[in-house]
Design a protein around this motif. Sequence first.
Motif, short mmCIF file in Angstrom:
data_model
loop_
_atom_site.label_atom_id
_atom_site.label_comp_id
_atom_site.label_asym_id
_atom_site.label_seq_id
_atom_site.Cartn_x
_atom_site.Cartn_y
_atom_site.Cartn_z
N ILE A 1 -3.17 -5.82 -7.66
CA ILE A 1 -2.60 -6.93 -6.90
C ILE A 1 -3.73 -7.83 -6.45
CG2 ILE A 1 -2.65 -5.62 -4.72
CD1 ILE A 1 0.07 -6.97 -4.04
N ASN A 2 -3.48 -9.15 -6.45
CA ASN A 2 -4.55 -10.05 -6.06
C ASN A 2 -4.69 -10.10 -4.54
OD1 ASN A 2 -2.33 -11.66 -5.37
ND2 ASN A 2 -3.42 -13.55 -5.91
N TRP A 3 -5.60 -10.91 -4.06
CA TRP A 3 -6.00 -10.88 -2.65
C TRP A 3 -4.87 -11.16 -1.68
CZ3 TRP A 3 -5.85 -15.19 0.60
CH2 TRP A 3 -5.54 -16.39 -0.03
N ASN A 4 -3.94 -12.03 -2.06
CA ASN A 4 -2.88 -12.39 -1.11
C ASN A 4 -1.52 -11.83 -1.49
OD1 ASN A 4 -2.11 -13.95 -3.28
ND2 ASN A 4 -2.13 -15.90 -2.18
N GLY A 5 -1.49 -11.00 -2.52
CA GLY A 5 -0.23 -10.39 -2.92
C GLY A 5 0.64 -11.28 -3.79
N GLY A 6 0.13 -12.45 -4.15
CA GLY A 6 0.93 -13.38 -4.92
C GLY A 6 1.03 -13.06 -6.39
N SER A 7 0.12 -12.24 -6.89
CA SER A 7 0.13 -11.88 -8.31
C SER A 7 -0.09 -10.38 -8.47
CB SER A 7 -0.98 -12.61 -9.07
OG SER A 7 -0.76 -14.00 -9.06
N THR A 8 0.63 -9.79 -9.38
CA THR A 8 0.50 -8.37 -9.65
C THR A 8 0.53 -8.12 -11.16
OG1 THR A 8 2.87 -7.90 -9.56
CG2 THR A 8 1.65 -7.74 -7.49
N ASP A 9 0.02 -6.96 -11.52
CA ASP A 9 0.07 -6.51 -12.91
C ASP A 9 0.29 -5.01 -12.87
OD1 ASP A 9 -2.30 -6.23 -15.67
OD2 ASP A 9 -0.11 -6.39 -15.69
N VAL A 10 1.24 -4.53 -13.65
CA VAL A 10 1.56 -3.11 -13.70
C VAL A 10 1.46 -2.65 -15.15
CG1 VAL A 10 3.34 -1.37 -13.24
CG2 VAL A 10 3.09 -3.33 -11.71
N ALA A 11 0.94 -1.46 -15.35
CA ALA A 11 0.84 -0.91 -16.70
C ALA A 11 2.20 -0.98 -17.38
CB ALA A 11 0.34 0.53 -16.64
N ASP A 12 2.18 -1.34 -18.64
CA ASP A 12 3.44 -1.56 -19.37
C ASP A 12 4.37 -0.37 -19.31
OD1 ASP A 12 1.77 -3.45 -22.02
OD2 ASP A 12 2.36 -4.00 -19.98
N SER A 13 3.81 0.83 -19.43
CA SER A 13 4.63 2.04 -19.45
C SER A 13 5.25 2.36 -18.10
CB SER A 13 3.80 3.22 -19.93
OG SER A 13 2.73 3.48 -19.03
N LEU A 14 4.76 1.70 -17.04
CA LEU A 14 5.23 2.00 -15.68
C LEU A 14 6.08 0.88 -15.08
CD1 LEU A 14 1.91 3.49 -14.27
CD2 LEU A 14 3.85 4.72 -15.24
N LYS A 15 6.17 -0.22 -15.77
CA LYS A 15 6.98 -1.33 -15.26
C LYS A 15 8.43 -0.90 -15.09
CE LYS A 15 4.12 -5.08 -17.06
NZ LYS A 15 3.98 -6.18 -18.03
N GLY A 16 8.99 -1.34 -13.99
CA GLY A 16 10.36 -0.97 -13.68
C GLY A 16 10.47 0.26 -12.80
N ARG A 17 9.40 1.08 -12.75
CA ARG A 17 9.42 2.25 -11.88
C ARG A 17 8.40 2.14 -10.75
NH1 ARG A 17 8.15 7.28 -13.25
NH2 ARG A 17 6.71 6.74 -14.95
N PHE A 18 7.26 1.50 -11.02
CA PHE A 18 6.18 1.40 -10.03
C PHE A 18 6.05 -0.03 -9.54
CE2 PHE A 18 3.27 5.26 -11.12
CZ PHE A 18 4.39 6.08 -11.20
N THR A 19 5.83 -0.18 -8.24
CA THR A 19 5.63 -1.49 -7.63
C THR A 19 4.41 -1.45 -6.72
OG1 THR A 19 8.02 -1.89 -7.65
CG2 THR A 19 6.68 -3.30 -6.22
N ILE A 20 3.58 -2.45 -6.82
CA ILE A 20 2.40 -2.55 -5.96
C ILE A 20 2.60 -3.70 -4.98
CG2 ILE A 20 1.19 -4.03 -7.62
CD1 ILE A 20 -1.43 -2.69 -6.73
N PHE A 21 2.21 -3.49 -3.73
CA PHE A 21 2.29 -4.55 -2.74
C PHE A 21 1.26 -4.27 -1.65
CE2 PHE A 21 4.85 -2.21 0.45
CZ PHE A 21 5.37 -1.19 -0.32
N ARG A 22 1.03 -5.27 -0.80
CA ARG A 22 0.01 -5.10 0.22
C ARG A 22 0.43 -5.81 1.50
NH1 ARG A 22 -5.26 -7.55 -2.26
NH2 ARG A 22 -6.17 -7.02 -0.22
N ASP A 23 -0.18 -5.36 2.59
CA ASP A 23 0.02 -5.98 3.90
C ASP A 23 -1.38 -6.21 4.47
OD1 ASP A 23 2.10 -5.24 6.82
OD2 ASP A 23 0.51 -6.69 6.52
N ASN A 24 -1.89 -7.40 4.34
CA ASN A 24 -3.26 -7.66 4.79
C ASN A 24 -3.39 -7.59 6.30
OD1 ASN A 24 -4.29 -7.92 2.20
ND2 ASN A 24 -4.11 -10.15 2.16
N ALA A 25 -2.32 -7.82 7.01
CA ALA A 25 -2.37 -7.70 8.48
C ALA A 25 -2.66 -6.26 8.90
CB ALA A 25 -1.07 -8.17 9.09
N LYS A 26 -2.28 -5.32 8.03
CA LYS A 26 -2.52 -3.90 8.30
C LYS A 26 -3.66 -3.35 7.46
CE LYS A 26 2.29 -2.89 9.55
NZ LYS A 26 3.48 -2.06 9.26
N ASN A 27 -4.33 -4.21 6.70
CA ASN A 27 -5.42 -3.76 5.81
C ASN A 27 -4.97 -2.61 4.92
OD1 ASN A 27 -7.15 -5.66 6.81
ND2 ASN A 27 -8.63 -4.23 7.68
#
Length: 125
Positions: A51-77
């Motif tokens: 995931i990029n610095w502000n959470g605006g862009s993500t990339d997930v391994a092709d075999s895991l798309k649809g099952r895995f999600t990445i996200f971040r909360d910078n306020a909580k580091n």
Amino acid sequence: QVPLVESGGGLVQAGSSLTLSCAGSGRSFSTYAMGWFRQAPGKEREFVAVINWNGGSTDVADSLKGRFTIFRDNAKNTMYLQMNSLKPEDTAVYYCAAKYPGSRLVRSGADYDNWGQGTQVTVSS
């Protein structure tokens, strides 16, 4: 560099969901791209998601798309990996990693600046 600590791993049954967390420290956390990697016994480390610095862009391994999600909360580091419909083949040690600058999404672990200690995920059949 930003110190990283993973948590949230454990033993779950196939079909379950699990959310991993990666906590960073310092005001620079929000400037880093953050990635998840995993390594199963006897196998090489593999890319999971980034995931990029502000959470605006993500990339997930092709075999895991649809099952895995990445996200971040910078306020909580903190950065997260939501894993659904887990399978026994998802069993591995999961590592988070930080890369600067945080604008690019990179799948190669060699490009990351520092790593956490890892958290074990075991999925039983």
